[in-house]
Scaffold this motif. Structure first.
Motif, PDB file in Angstrom:
ATOM      1  N   ASP A 220       0.818  -1.209   0.000  1.00  0.00           N
ATOM      2  CA  ASP A 220       0.000   0.000   0.000  1.00  0.00           C
ATOM      3  C   ASP A 220       0.853   1.262   0.000  1.00  0.00           C
ATOM      4  OD1 ASP A 220      -2.430  -1.221  -0.124  1.00  0.00           O
ATOM      5  OD2 ASP A 220      -2.912  -1.009   2.011  1.00  0.00           O
ATOM      6  N   PHE A 224       0.554   4.133  -3.254  1.00  0.00           N
ATOM      7  CA  PHE A 224      -0.312   5.252  -2.876  1.00  0.00           C
ATOM      8  C   PHE A 224      -1.623   4.737  -2.295  1.00  0.00           C
ATOM      9  CE2 PHE A 224       2.189   6.948  -6.455  1.00  0.00           C
ATOM     10  CZ  PHE A 224       2.688   8.123  -5.920  1.00  0.00           C
ATOM     11  N   ALA A 226      -4.754   3.838   0.069  1.00  0.00           N
ATOM     12  CA  ALA A 226      -5.408   4.571   1.151  1.00  0.00           C
ATOM     13  C   ALA A 226      -5.150   3.926   2.501  1.00  0.00           C
ATOM     14  CB  ALA A 226      -6.909   4.646   0.881  1.00  0.00           C
ATOM     15  N   ASN A 240       3.245   7.599   1.181  1.00  0.00           N
ATOM     16  CA  ASN A 240       3.650   6.846  -0.004  1.00  0.00           C
ATOM     17  C   ASN A 240       5.154   6.970  -0.201  1.00  0.00           C
ATOM     18  OD1 ASN A 240       4.241   9.034  -2.251  1.00  0.00           O
ATOM     19  ND2 ASN A 240       2.442   9.717  -1.107  1.00  0.00           N
ATOM     20  N   ALA A 285      -3.451   1.852 -10.824  1.00  0.00           N
ATOM     21  CA  ALA A 285      -3.566   2.612  -9.579  1.00  0.00           C
ATOM     22  C   ALA A 285      -2.367   3.530  -9.378  1.00  0.00           C
ATOM     23  CB  ALA A 285      -3.708   1.646  -8.402  1.00  0.00           C
ATOM     24  N   TYR A 286      -1.166   2.996  -9.599  1.00  0.00           N
ATOM     25  CA  TYR A 286       0.046   3.797  -9.376  1.00  0.00           C
ATOM     26  C   TYR A 286       0.152   4.942 -10.385  1.00  0.00           C
ATOM     27  CZ  TYR A 286       4.935   5.082  -8.795  1.00  0.00           C
ATOM     28  OH  TYR A 286       6.089   5.797  -8.573  1.00  0.00           O
ATOM     29  N   ASN A 287       0.042   4.619 -11.655  1.00  0.00           N
ATOM     30  CA  ASN A 287       0.245   5.642 -12.679  1.00  0.00           C
ATOM     31  C   ASN A 287      -0.867   6.684 -12.673  1.00  0.00           C
ATOM     32  OD1 ASN A 287       2.676   4.601 -13.478  1.00  0.00           O
ATOM     33  ND2 ASN A 287       1.886   3.555 -15.277  1.00  0.00           N
ATOM     34  N   ALA A 288      -2.102   6.278 -12.379  1.00  0.00           N
ATOM     35  CA  ALA A 288      -3.188   7.254 -12.301  1.00  0.00           C
ATOM     36  C   ALA A 288      -2.950   8.235 -11.167  1.00  0.00           C
ATOM     37  CB  ALA A 288      -4.526   6.542 -12.123  1.00  0.00           C
ATOM     38  N   GLU A 289      -2.416   7.770 -10.069  1.00  0.00           N
ATOM     39  CA  GLU A 289      -2.122   8.672  -8.950  1.00  0.00           C
ATOM     40  C   GLU A 289      -1.002   9.640  -9.308  1.00  0.00           C
ATOM     41  OE1 GLU A 289      -2.618  10.526  -5.345  1.00  0.00           O
ATOM     42  OE2 GLU A 289      -3.908   9.043  -6.320  1.00  0.00           O
ATOM     43  N   GLY A 292      -2.601  12.219 -11.558  1.00  0.00           N
ATOM     44  CA  GLY A 292      -3.487  13.098 -10.800  1.00  0.00           C
ATOM     45  C   GLY A 292      -2.737  14.080  -9.929  1.00  0.00           C
ATOM     46  N   ARG A 293      -1.671  13.623  -9.304  1.00  0.00           N
ATOM     47  CA  ARG A 293      -0.881  14.513  -8.446  1.00  0.00           C
ATOM     48  C   ARG A 293      -0.208  15.594  -9.278  1.00  0.00           C
ATOM     49  NH1 ARG A 293       1.047  12.590  -3.618  1.00  0.00           N
ATOM     50  NH2 ARG A 293       3.180  13.181  -4.164  1.00  0.00           N
TER      51      ARG A 293
END
Length: 346
Positions: A220, A224, A226, A240, A285-289, A292-293
């Motif tokens: 986790d 990134f 939750a 993270n 999940a990783y690349n989308a975060e 987004g950041r």
């Protein structure tokens, strides 16, 4: 009276925030690495068009490929152009004139200067075989001098991409410090970066940290997630590993007196196969975060509000890469142009 180190660090942060604000969200935009170590890869024109269709206008090329440069430049993509390690010896010894000849023939003959944002002199030169290390900073200086003679030093910056192992200490992030063995090269390089306004470039992979040490790096925390338990570091909290690694580098820069040098992450990503944790779902999940950041310009706990320029690895799977199986499965897109998983770059 000389300023104290905390005051200097605060001043550096204020200046970085001011620079980021003046540039809008420009530094926080996402780029994608375009590697070509594989068979059956799409033509450069198709690869460039695919990036533009997905709203990506920045790419990192690992070498000045004369077939790739014009295709990406014609598509309006801004470029990080890699200077191969094996070219550093010549560039270090040939002076600004030799560097200018190399620039004109290898890069500017194939792409206009307006499309080149960075020259990345070497890749991970201080990792593993360090035979090119003595040539690195002289090559960077000669390239910069050549650019200056062409009137391009303000628009094309020279840096070098490092492995995150350039840090000897990274936990907690405030303890970040460079490997002492690398300092004879790093210290003059940091002076050069500060003087020319170029970023410190780093390649960092939380996936690899997790894969190498799952007992101490929770999934986790690498993803990134939750559910990741925060890591406390004085007044700061880290949820993270990406932030923690970047801030360890920032702390190392501050310890060397170069807290004003920005950081650019020239490679990061998550594979889709070759390891139990390498799945399309985790990669998404990783690349989308990361995307987004960057869009939100959140920065890191140590540099809040200062966007980190990031290049995701990789546009396609590269079946010719050596090493562990997962090394060949970082592709965000398939060869037919479809996405390997759901991700939006807009």
């Amino acid at each position: 009276m000389a300023a104290t180190r905390p005051a200097l660090c605060l001043l550096c942060h204020v200046l970085l925030v001011a620079v980021a604000a003046a540039a809008g969200d420009d530094r926080g935009k996402i780029g994608i690495c375009h590697g070509r170590v594989g068979g059956n890869l799409p033509a450069p024109q198709a690869a460039a068009a695919l990036l533009r269709q997905n709203g990506v206008t920045r790419a990192r090329l690992f070498l000045p490929d004369p077939a790739v440069l014009p295709a990406f430049a014609a598509a309006g993509i801004d470029l990080v152009v890699g200077v191969p390690n094996e070219n550093l010896t010549f560039l270090a010894s040939s002076g600004p004139e030799g560097a200018a000849r190399w620039l004109r023939s290898a890069v500017l003959a194939h792409a206009p200067a307006a499309r080149v944002r960075y020259l990345a002199a070497g890749n991970e030169v201080l990792y593993g075989d360090q035979s090119y290390a003595p040539s690195l900073v002289p090559a960077m200086r000669n390239l910069h001098a050549a650019l200056a003679a062409m009137g391009l030093e303000g628009s094309v910056k020279v840096s070098s991409a490092h492995a995150s192992s350039v840090l000897a200490a990274s936990y907690p992030p405030s303890a970040g410090a460079f490997d002492a063995a690398a300092l004879p090269v790093l210290r003059p390089m940091l002076r050069f970066l500060a003087d020319t306004g170029a970023p410190f470039m780093v390649n960092t992979y939380p996936f690899i940290s997790y894969a190498n040490d799952p007992a101490n790096v929770p999934l986790d925390y690498a993803l990134f997630g939750a559910g990741a338990a925060p890591v406390r570091d004085g007044a700061l909290a880290y949820t993270n590993l990406f932030d923690a690694t970047v801030d360890a580098l920032v702390a190392a820069l501050e310890k060397e007196g170069f807290g004003g040098v920005p950081v650019a992450v020239t490679e990061t990503g998550w594979p889709t196969a070759g390891h139990p944790a390498a799945t399309p779902q985790n990669a998404a999940a990783y690349n989308a975060e990361i995307v987004g950041r960057a869009a939100r310009g959140v920065g890191t706990p140590r540099r809040p509000g200062v966007p980190v320029e990031v290049f995701l690895f990789d546009q396609y799977d590269e079946d010719g890469k050596p090493g562990a199986e997962f090394e060949r499965h970082f592709g965000i897109f398939r060869a037919d142009g479809s996405k390997a998983y759901d991700i939006n770059f807009a």
